[in-house]
Design an enzyme around this catalytic site. Structure first.
Site, short mmCIF file in Angstrom:
data_model
loop_
_atom_site.label_atom_id
_atom_site.label_comp_id
_atom_site.label_asym_id
_atom_site.label_seq_id
_atom_site.Cartn_x
_atom_site.Cartn_y
_atom_site.Cartn_z
N GLY A 99 0.81 -1.22 0.00
CA GLY A 99 0.00 0.00 0.00
C GLY A 99 0.83 1.26 0.00
O GLY A 99 1.99 1.28 0.43
N ARG A 163 0.86 -5.71 -4.92
CA ARG A 163 0.92 -6.59 -3.75
C ARG A 163 1.35 -8.02 -4.08
O ARG A 163 1.19 -8.92 -3.26
CB ARG A 163 -0.45 -6.59 -3.05
CG ARG A 163 -0.82 -5.24 -2.46
CD ARG A 163 -2.08 -5.33 -1.61
NE ARG A 163 -2.44 -4.05 -1.02
CZ ARG A 163 -1.95 -3.58 0.12
NH1 ARG A 163 -1.07 -4.28 0.80
NH2 ARG A 163 -2.33 -2.41 0.59
N ASP A 194 5.53 -7.47 5.32
CA ASP A 194 5.48 -8.57 4.36
C ASP A 194 6.47 -8.36 3.22
O ASP A 194 7.16 -9.30 2.79
CB ASP A 194 4.06 -8.71 3.78
CG ASP A 194 3.11 -9.41 4.73
OD1 ASP A 194 3.60 -10.05 5.68
OD2 ASP A 194 1.89 -9.32 4.53
N LYS A 220 8.39 0.97 5.15
CA LYS A 220 7.22 1.74 4.72
C LYS A 220 5.96 1.15 5.29
O LYS A 220 5.71 -0.05 5.14
CB LYS A 220 7.14 1.75 3.19
CG LYS A 220 5.88 2.38 2.63
CD LYS A 220 5.05 1.49 1.72
CE LYS A 220 4.69 0.17 2.27
NZ LYS A 220 3.58 -0.51 1.58
N THR A 221 5.15 1.94 5.96
CA THR A 221 3.76 1.61 6.27
C THR A 221 3.19 2.72 7.14
O THR A 221 3.80 3.11 8.14
CB THR A 221 3.58 0.26 7.00
OG1 THR A 221 2.24 0.15 7.46
CG2 THR A 221 4.50 0.10 8.18
N ASP A 223 0.74 2.35 8.98
CA ASP A 223 0.23 1.74 10.21
C ASP A 223 1.20 1.85 11.38
O ASP A 223 0.79 1.70 12.53
CB ASP A 223 -0.09 0.26 9.97
CG ASP A 223 -1.31 0.06 9.09
OD1 ASP A 223 -1.94 1.07 8.71
OD2 ASP A 223 -1.62 -1.09 8.76
#
Length: 561
Positions: A99, A163, A194, A220-221, A223
């Protein structure tokens, strides 16, 4: 074509003429294109790379050692002042995986600028559409004109993301063929847990085949669940939280203005509640649910509903019939009884077709049937939706905020009959998710990502592989930031799947004994009953608040001192 010429005039706006398509830019976007990015001092002067002691793993080191015999135990790398290595031409590929997160383009810009400054004649390949671009050898050669329109811009549209995973023998073979065909010295994988697990598997595979291609990851994220002591934060978290905090602040003013609505705001973060916690620290809502706390206390859906209803009743006694409630996207996955229900549904869905006759329902335990029947019909339907590729319930499609509104409404109606609540409850639902993934990156994320990209190129030039780019000391001025690389195996644990151990980067959850949660817990009772709302407004790029760093990172770094 000169970089400035890559922008065409169009009624006061500018249009990037390179890339896959032209897009009109606003004045703010244009101002960001040439925004200067400071670098850590160690990257601006001659440096050398030194190694630390042998590394281990986040858990089950013996199993991780078996899964990564060529990488396990390798040391971390740190840049220190010294003599820079000799200039050499490099061929590096870069891929965006998973994402979107604000700042990804600056990682690519950092790699590109390092190569231009230190490795004249080098080539940077951008693989299109994520890991599938590696397997299919779909790429674009990144030039100055191509990169320029994306500097300090949000999104991943320079080369786009995907993805896909490289995990089967055939897929690894395709990646090898691409690496050999392009004569790659290195590959930078920009992704989350992941994607970086996949990067480590790719690095192991390349090393086992004696390929010269080195693989480096970047954290990277939005979240915020990819971090550890050596990797203080993932990029995009700072920007996304500031975007969400602005919207929450606006909703707070609306609630206070009308005086009659409770706004239930669901925020991104399936596996961890970092975004919800950070947004709470920035805005001071009346109620904030933290999934990790709900799980630790083994709270039921009824417990959660009662807690919200209790606060609403207390506020009503004070004359406040409005408020703001923050909910993490993955809340439903943290409630133990719901976890059991979902596990049973997953098992049933793996073997049976859900029919209207409801024969499948007889396979649930009586406790799960009771809970399922308590849920609103819309939530029941969402729990039965098709699972994701990993077999997990698609939490993003479960409207937890609407479920809680209905359950709180039912509870308050019951309390009305007992005269413990006399007001009219009106709930408004919101989901702030994709709005935060592609915003213009904050000054922090812009600078942090640029340094991550520089560091990734340095690590490849130094012959390192299987590391994740690491930039630390982030509470200090940029000039004092530290730069290096951390072994990806150090971040890993294993999960037992289909009878085999599978490596996974251990997700960083909200720590209930951590400084950010403790700060929140010390203030939430006051926020619940008194209106301490803060509206931080939009992200600032200039002025006193422009370089502010998120509360979570600052509190965590202060706790480590």
């Amino acid at each position: 074509m000169a970089a400035a010429a890559a922008l065409l005039s169009n009624g006061g706006a500018k249009i990037p003429a390179t890339g896959r398509y032209a897009a009109v830019y606003s004045e703010v976007q244009n101002s960001r294109l040439d925004h200067p990015l400071p670098l850590p001092s160690v990257l601006k002067n001659p440096f050398t790379v030194v190694e630390g002691p042998p590394s281990s793993a986040a858990g089950n080191p013996d199993e991780i050692a078996k899964l990564f015999p060529f990488l396990f135990g390798q040391p971390s790398a740190t840049l220190v002042p010294g003599d820079s290595s000799s200039v050499q031409e490099l061929k590096i590929g870069v891929v965006l995986s998973g994402g979107q997160a604000p700042g990804g383009h600056n990682v690519i810009s950092g790699i590109y600028d390092y190569l231009q400054s230190h490795c004249k004649g080098s080539t940077l390949y951008g693989f299109r559409g994520g890991p599938a671009g590696i397997m299919k050898c779909k790429y674009v050669v990144l030039t100055s004109d191509y990169v320029y329109p994306y500097r300090n811009q949000g999104g991943f549209d320079m080369i786009c993301s995907g993805r896909d995973k490289i995990e089967t023998p055939e897929q690894f073979m395709q990646a090898e063929e691409t690496a050999i065909k392009l004569d790659l010295d290195g590959l930078v994988v920009i992704g989350g847990d992941d994607s970086n697990t996949n990067a480590c598997l790719l690095a192991e595979n390349f090393r086992s085949k004696s390929l010269k291609t080195k693989v480096i990851g970047c954290p990277k994220t939005i979240d915020g669940d990819l971090k550890c002591k050596e990797v203080p934060t993932s990029f995009g978290f700072d920007t996304a939280c500031k975007i969400y905090a602005e919207m929450i602040g606006n909703v707070m003013i609306d609630a206070r203005s009308t005086g009659k609505y409770y706004h239930f705001v669901r925020l991104m973060g399936r596996a961890a509640s970092h975004i919800t916690l950070e947004c709470a620290l920035q805005t001071h809502p009346n109620i904030t649910l933290i999934g990790e706390e709900v799980a630790a206390k083994k709270q039921t859906l009824k417990n959660v509903t009662d807690y919200i209803a209790d606060v609403i009743c207390k506020r009503a006694e004070l004359g406040y019939n409005y408020g703001v409630i923050l909910i993490p996207e993955g809340l439903i996955d943290f409630i133990p009884e719901v976890q059991h229900l979902i596990a049973e549904l997953n098992e049933i869905l793996a073997h049976d077709i859900i029919d209207e006759a409801g024969a499948w329902k007889k396979k649930l335990t009586s406790k799960s049937v009771h809970l399922f029947d308590l849920l609103p019909l819309a939530i029941q339907d969402q729990l039965l939706l098709e699972r994701d590729p990993h077999g997990n319930v698609q939490v993003a499609k479960i409207e937890t905020e609407k479920m809680l509104i209905q359950m709180v409404e039912t509870e308050l109606e019951m309390r009305k009959k007992g005269a413990s609540y006399k007001c009219q409850f009106k709930g408004q639902s919101h989901f702030f998710g994709y709005e935060g993934r592609c915003g213009l990156p904050s000054n922090f994320d812009s600078t942090y990502c640029y340094a991550l990209g520089y560091a990734a190129a340095v690590l490849i030039q130094s012959g390192k592989t299987g590391l994740i780019s690491s930039v630390g000391n982030l509470a200090a001025p940029v000039s004092e930031w530290t730069v290096g690389g951390t072994p990806l195996t150090l971040l890993m644990d294993v999960e037992r799947r289909h009878g085999k151990f599978k490596p996974v980067i251990k997700k960083a959850m909200v720590e209930l004994e951590g400084a950010p949660f403790k700060k929140f817990a010390s203030l939430r009772e006051e926020w619940a009953l008194k209106n301490r709302y803060l509206n931080p407004g939009p992200i600032q790029f200039v002025g006193p608040a422009s370089d502010a760093v998120n509360h979570t990172l600052l509190l965590e770094l202060e706790a480590q001192v």
